[in-house]
Design a protein around this motif. Sequence first.
Motif, PDB file in Angstrom:
ATOM      1  N   CYS A  92      47.463  43.430   2.127  1.00 41.04           N
ATOM      2  CA  CYS A  92      47.858  42.698   1.310  1.00 41.04           C
ATOM      3  C   CYS A  92      46.809  41.678   0.491  1.00 41.04           C
ATOM      4  CB  CYS A  92      48.955  41.737   1.483  1.00 41.04           C
ATOM      5  SG  CYS A  92      48.337  40.524   2.926  1.00 41.04           S
ATOM      6  N   GLY A  93      45.397  42.004   1.225  1.00 35.23           N
ATOM      7  CA  GLY A  93      44.259  41.369   0.768  1.00 35.23           C
ATOM      8  C   GLY A  93      44.310  39.841   1.110  1.00 35.23           C
ATOM      9  N   ALA A  94      45.271  39.356   1.761  1.00 35.96           N
ATOM     10  CA  ALA A  94      45.254  37.905   2.604  1.00 35.96           C
ATOM     11  C   ALA A  94      43.985  37.610   3.312  1.00 35.96           C
ATOM     12  CB  ALA A  94      46.487  37.445   3.196  1.00 35.96           C
ATOM     13  N   TRP A  95      43.424  36.183   3.143  1.00 33.55           N
ATOM     14  CA  TRP A  95      42.448  35.865   3.945  1.00 33.55           C
ATOM     15  C   TRP A  95      43.024  35.596   5.449  1.00 33.55           C
ATOM     16  CZ3 TRP A  95      41.890  31.129   6.779  1.00 33.55           C
ATOM     17  CH2 TRP A  95      40.792  30.979   7.589  1.00 33.55           C
ATOM     18  N   LEU A  96      42.304  35.863   6.487  1.00 32.56           N
ATOM     19  CA  LEU A  96      42.698  35.833   7.922  1.00 32.56           C
ATOM     20  C   LEU A  96      41.519  34.915   8.866  1.00 32.56           C
ATOM     21  CD1 LEU A  96      43.521  39.519   8.980  1.00 32.56           C
ATOM     22  CD2 LEU A  96      44.934  37.647   7.881  1.00 32.56           C
ATOM     23  N   ASN A  97      42.324  34.091   9.440  1.00 29.77           N
ATOM     24  CA  ASN A  97      41.685  33.200  10.211  1.00 29.77           C
ATOM     25  C   ASN A  97      40.873  33.894  11.283  1.00 29.77           C
ATOM     26  OD1 ASN A  97      40.653  31.010  11.952  1.00 29.77           O
ATOM     27  ND2 ASN A  97      42.402  29.982  11.732  1.00 29.77           N
ATOM     28  N   PRO A  98      39.179  33.858  11.432  1.00 33.40           N
ATOM     29  CA  PRO A  98      38.809  34.551  12.156  1.00 33.40           C
ATOM     30  C   PRO A  98      38.946  34.179  13.743  1.00 33.40           C
ATOM     31  CG  PRO A  98      37.286  33.449  10.585  1.00 33.40           C
ATOM     32  CD  PRO A  98      38.594  32.854  10.400  1.00 33.40           C
ATOM     33  N   SER A  99      39.316  32.871  13.905  1.00 36.98           N
ATOM     34  CA  SER A  99      39.759  32.836  15.458  1.00 36.98           C
ATOM     35  C   SER A  99      41.097  33.461  15.911  1.00 36.98           C
ATOM     36  CB  SER A  99      39.998  31.004  15.708  1.00 36.98           C
ATOM     37  OG  SER A  99      41.068  30.692  14.771  1.00 36.98           O
ATOM     38  N   ASN A 100      42.013  33.672  15.064  1.00 37.51           N
ATOM     39  CA  ASN A 100      43.414  34.532  15.214  1.00 37.51           C
ATOM     40  C   ASN A 100      43.871  35.366  14.033  1.00 37.51           C
ATOM     41  OD1 ASN A 100      45.553  35.347  16.692  1.00 37.51           O
ATOM     42  ND2 ASN A 100      46.684  33.304  16.567  1.00 37.51           N
ATOM     43  N   PRO A 101      43.011  36.249  13.950  1.00 39.70           N
ATOM     44  CA  PRO A 101      43.070  37.301  12.593  1.00 39.70           C
ATOM     45  C   PRO A 101      44.429  37.890  12.869  1.00 39.70           C
ATOM     46  CG  PRO A 101      41.544  38.199  13.796  1.00 39.70           C
ATOM     47  CD  PRO A 101      41.711  36.912  14.564  1.00 39.70           C
ATOM     48  N   TYR A 102      44.924  38.137  14.183  1.00 38.26           N
ATOM     49  CA  TYR A 102      46.090  39.244  14.348  1.00 38.26           C
ATOM     50  C   TYR A 102      47.518  38.196  14.231  1.00 38.26           C
ATOM     51  CZ  TYR A 102      42.114  42.295  15.831  1.00 38.26           C
ATOM     52  OH  TYR A 102      41.325  42.854  15.787  1.00 38.26           O
ATOM     53  N   ALA A 103      47.284  37.197  14.225  1.00 39.86           N
ATOM     54  CA  ALA A 103      48.672  36.367  13.888  1.00 39.86           C
ATOM     55  C   ALA A 103      49.631  36.832  12.521  1.00 39.86           C
ATOM     56  CB  ALA A 103      48.199  34.984  13.926  1.00 39.86           C
ATOM     57  N   HIS A 104      48.656  37.044  11.615  1.00 44.59           N
ATOM     58  CA  HIS A 104      49.228  37.687  10.334  1.00 44.59           C
ATOM     59  C   HIS A 104      50.171  38.658  10.346  1.00 44.59           C
ATOM     60  CE1 HIS A 104      49.034  38.530   5.779  1.00 44.59           C
ATOM     61  NE2 HIS A 104      48.841  39.908   6.378  1.00 44.59           N
ATOM     62  N   PHE A 105      49.921  39.630  11.305  1.00 47.26           N
ATOM     63  CA  PHE A 105      50.853  40.964  11.528  1.00 47.26           C
ATOM     64  C   PHE A 105      52.010  40.573  12.438  1.00 47.26           C
ATOM     65  CE2 PHE A 105      46.391  42.155  10.455  1.00 47.26           C
ATOM     66  CZ  PHE A 105      46.629  42.813   9.434  1.00 47.26           C
ATOM     67  N   SER A 106      52.057  39.467  13.097  1.00 56.37           N
ATOM     68  CA  SER A 106      53.160  38.935  14.062  1.00 56.37           C
ATOM     69  C   SER A 106      54.132  38.155  13.389  1.00 56.37           C
ATOM     70  CB  SER A 106      52.447  38.360  15.398  1.00 56.37           C
ATOM     71  OG  SER A 106      51.705  39.473  15.668  1.00 56.37           O
ATOM     72  N   ASP A 107      53.924  37.852  12.125  1.00 57.03           N
ATOM     73  CA  ASP A 107      54.400  36.943  11.411  1.00 57.03           C
ATOM     74  C   ASP A 107      55.810  37.358  10.726  1.00 57.03           C
ATOM     75  OD1 ASP A 107      55.784  34.600   9.979  1.00 57.03           O
ATOM     76  OD2 ASP A 107      53.961  34.047   8.871  1.00 57.03           O
ATOM     77  N   LYS A 108      56.882  36.979  11.213  1.00 55.50           N
ATOM     78  CA  LYS A 108      58.201  37.875  10.578  1.00 55.50           C
ATOM     79  C   LYS A 108      58.387  37.504   9.242  1.00 55.50           C
ATOM     80  CE  LYS A 108      60.582  38.027  15.026  1.00 55.50           C
ATOM     81  NZ  LYS A 108      61.873  38.120  15.764  1.00 55.50           N
ATOM     82  N   LYS A 109      57.795  36.308   8.664  1.00 54.94           N
ATOM     83  CA  LYS A 109      58.067  35.852   7.498  1.00 54.94           C
ATOM     84  C   LYS A 109      57.232  36.610   6.389  1.00 54.94           C
ATOM     85  CE  LYS A 109      59.055  31.070   8.545  1.00 54.94           C
ATOM     86  NZ  LYS A 109      58.763  29.623   8.493  1.00 54.94           N
TER      87      LYS A 109
END
Length: 486
Positions: A415-432
């Motif tokens: 999706c091209g969204a910016w990811l937090n370097p400290s926890n980038p994989y939280a983006h793929f665990s968000d049900k929303k």
Amino acid sequence: MADESTEDEREEELNTLQSIYPELTFGLSNPLAAHIDLNVAPIKPLQVVFEPEPTVHWLSYLPPLHLEIILPDGYPKERPPNLKLTTTPPWLPDAVLEKLVREGHELWEEYGDMPMLYTYISNLQEAADSAFGLADNLEEGPVKLPPPLKTAILDLNKSLKRETFDKETFDCGVCLEPKKGAVCYRLERCSHVFCQGCLQDFYNNCIKEGDVNSVKCLSPDCGKTGNTAVDRRKKPRLLSPKELLQIPLTLETVQRFAELKRKKKIEADKSIAFCPRSWCQGAMRTEKYPKITDVSQMDDSDSEEDETDEPRNNEDEPATSIQKRPTGRPGSDRLVICEDCNLAFCQQCLASWHGDYMICQPRLPSDLTEEDQASLNFILKFTSPCPECSVPCQKSYGCNHMTCFQCKTHFCYLCGAWLNPSNPYAHFSDKKNKTCFQRLMDMVEGDEGGDGQFGGRRGAEQMAEFWEQEALRIQMEEDQRTEEEQ
């Protein structure tokens, strides 16, 4: 007998001084004369300018203070010692030298008939630690010295700093081994120390692969403020070519580094036009990005406009604004010349130069060559842009957590969204996040591994292509139905 006793006392005092200060040297013709050089290494570096140059130099070492001592008859009871202070080159003002000599005479009066040379030399050393009070007058600005002294003083400061550095031991931040300073290098901006072998291996590999943005301090915390939002906006400040030669890297490697940096800046500047000749494609001549002639002379001032440079320490430097050229009327500055093949062409329409009085229009996207259009179509279809610098990125293998090769921004490939370097994989665990939820390993073999569902710009392009094909399919079905009815 009294004279001999007094002479013995003077010689005894000088001999005692020499046992404390082995560098003290006696006069060849007069055993009651001696001289010594006292090092001047201020606790706080002294700010110096060599007028009329405005550049401020921070000096940790200055030419030593030369003290000449002659003990006359009657010292110490009746007469003070003869003292003479000089510096070579003469950087210390005469008023300061005279004041130091007066302090010696005042100390003799205070001590009465007691030896006072050791105390006087100790006082001189303490005064040297504070740069003889010159560093205290910050309201008056840096210490001003004449230009002829510049070379000698700067060379002395550099050699003494290197000599002191070579004797120390440092823990390399890369190999984590203790190394002598003689095989280490201290970075100029941040003062982090690494062994030369580690720096050479890393920087040579980066420059060989074209990753010029990684030619920076190897400390992971260098320049970090602890504020994620601020640190994300800050760009890494690259080493200058002149400093790379000091590490040292080979001249050919540093030349490639400088050329790659220049090429990158030119390609990112939308005001730069490129030669319309297909076999050339050179950039136009510009004073903003002059051709590199001698990398050994490219210091910080030559590379301030680095595409990734941040302001030095707290000295904010305004970015150079790009002014659009006026077009479409006589007198407009449209004439440019290719720096490679010397072709004169119009910056606006990219045709060979046609004169100021011809009205031309910018080249439209429809004027792209077939090769350019094919490249553009491929980029739109098979790459995801970095959200920070918009550089197209293509995944060849792995998960959808991407790191931009140019600016090191972490982002989602789907999706091209910016990811937090400290926890980038939280983006793929968000049900929303319905687009990317539990899709970290989708298309693990890259774009060639099959089509995937994208979001952002790429998703919009994907949906536009889908509905275009769907409209074409419906139209074909209607045409076929019409033919059958007839």
